[in-house]
Design an enzyme around this catalytic site. Sequence first.
Site, PDB file in Angstrom:
ATOM      1  N   GLU A  18     -14.222  -6.382 -27.864  1.00 57.89           N
ATOM      2  CA  GLU A  18     -15.700  -6.056 -28.123  1.00 57.89           C
ATOM      3  C   GLU A  18     -16.401  -6.801 -29.369  1.00 57.89           C
ATOM      4  O   GLU A  18     -17.268  -7.034 -29.127  1.00 57.89           O
ATOM      5  CB  GLU A  18     -15.598  -4.647 -28.285  1.00 57.89           C
ATOM      6  CG  GLU A  18     -17.043  -3.793 -28.540  1.00 57.89           C
ATOM      7  CD  GLU A  18     -17.848  -4.062 -29.885  1.00 57.89           C
ATOM      8  OE1 GLU A  18     -19.017  -3.539 -29.953  1.00 57.89           O
ATOM      9  OE2 GLU A  18     -17.038  -4.380 -30.736  1.00 57.89           O
ATOM     10  N   ASP A  46      -9.934  -3.898 -30.359  1.00 58.70           N
ATOM     11  CA  ASP A  46      -9.615  -5.129 -31.079  1.00 58.70           C
ATOM     12  C   ASP A  46     -10.591  -4.972 -32.486  1.00 58.70           C
ATOM     13  O   ASP A  46     -11.097  -3.933 -32.735  1.00 58.70           O
ATOM     14  CB  ASP A  46     -10.312  -6.459 -30.292  1.00 58.70           C
ATOM     15  CG  ASP A  46     -11.859  -6.264 -30.149  1.00 58.70           C
ATOM     16  OD1 ASP A  46     -12.161  -5.192 -29.736  1.00 58.70           O
ATOM     17  OD2 ASP A  46     -12.532  -7.284 -30.417  1.00 58.70           O
TER      18      ASP A  46
HETATM   19 ZN    ZN Z   1     -16.776  -1.448 -32.882  1.00 59.51          ZN
END
Ligand code: ZN
Length: 407
Positions: A174, A79
Amino acid sequence: MDLIERFIRYVKVDTQSSPTSTTAPSTMKQLDLARLLVSDLKDLGVEDVVLTEQGIVYAFIEGNTDQSCPRVGLIAHMDTSPDMSGTNVKPRLISHYDGGTIVLNSDLNITMDPKDFPSLAGVVGHDLIVTDGTTLLGADDKAGVAEIMDAISEIMRHPEWKHGPISIAFTPDEEVGRGTENFDVNFFKADYAYTVDGGEVNSVDYENFNAASAKVCVHGLSIHPGSAKHKMKNSLLLAMEFQQLLPVFDNPAVTEGYEGFNHLTTMSGDCEKTEMNYIIRNHDREQLNKQKADFENARDFMNRKYCAGTIDLTIEDAYKNMRSYIEDRMTIVEQAKEAIAQCGLTPVSTAIRGGTDGASLTYMGLPCPNLGTGGRQCHGKFEYASVQEMRQMSQILQYLMQKAAED
Ligand SMILES: [Zn+2]
């Protein structure tokens, strides 16, 4: 497929995660890249590939040596940050950067001047990949994804290179703090792993903050200001007084290195009630506990001064420093340093002033330091990546995968 071609292909897939979503993955478009990676892995000849419902890609490669050696893991996140659009990324290659001002977008007059971005001085002569000034680049962490894929491709092309078993994971979310939420350490099987996520390519980092949060609720008493004498308690003023009781220099604006801080992230309220949210950070566990005690002492003082129940305080632990766990298994760090040195670089370790997915994984039982990617200035339109450093990182990963079979 060449590493850079691969990288450019991945950054063009919009994978921005969302902090407000409660689904897993937080945005379904992350699955577009997950599916592409599954098919790319299979094209490389990796047969054991799994895409979970929550959007994690796991891949497993068996060792090609008779000796029993540990299973090494490599992890990167798919992401990109919610801070800046990742839609319609138009990466551009600058060959042999001359050290001057880079025009990202002449129509919009967006330029990148080395005076404002000192990191550019370190990449003069490199080939750089930059944005068109309207989106982020997504080198965080698609540089990591592409480097792992490139290293795997080399390992698969060279069956004569001896390596132990390897586990790969590409994770969603994340950037919104949910990167390890559904990560299955047992399924992943690795004995140890590395996140490949940001920083200089010669870095191997295994220290991060211990983290906690404090929610401070200030209860006042609202009454018409015309008839408030000896009755009103303005919670906004009490909140300001609470803040003044905390140590002045425990503030991110005046700290660096190993210095911890308390950071007031939000404050909202009215006369009747005010809420303040802080994050508390320190590399040292005991120092962090002292900072927490400062909050408790401020609460107790205010409650004695203004009456019990004026301040409600809730402190919660978030993540922990992985250092104490990694220190028992320093060969993991040493192997990474050897691989970095094999590439002609001088390895360095710095204390991360934040958290990493690797820190959470370490506490889930998978020791996991962090390696760099060659990407810089992430989360914004000035993000860029050095082609030479990305190639070095792929090389470092190839060495690392073979290290386990050497010992
Ligand atoms: Zn990163």
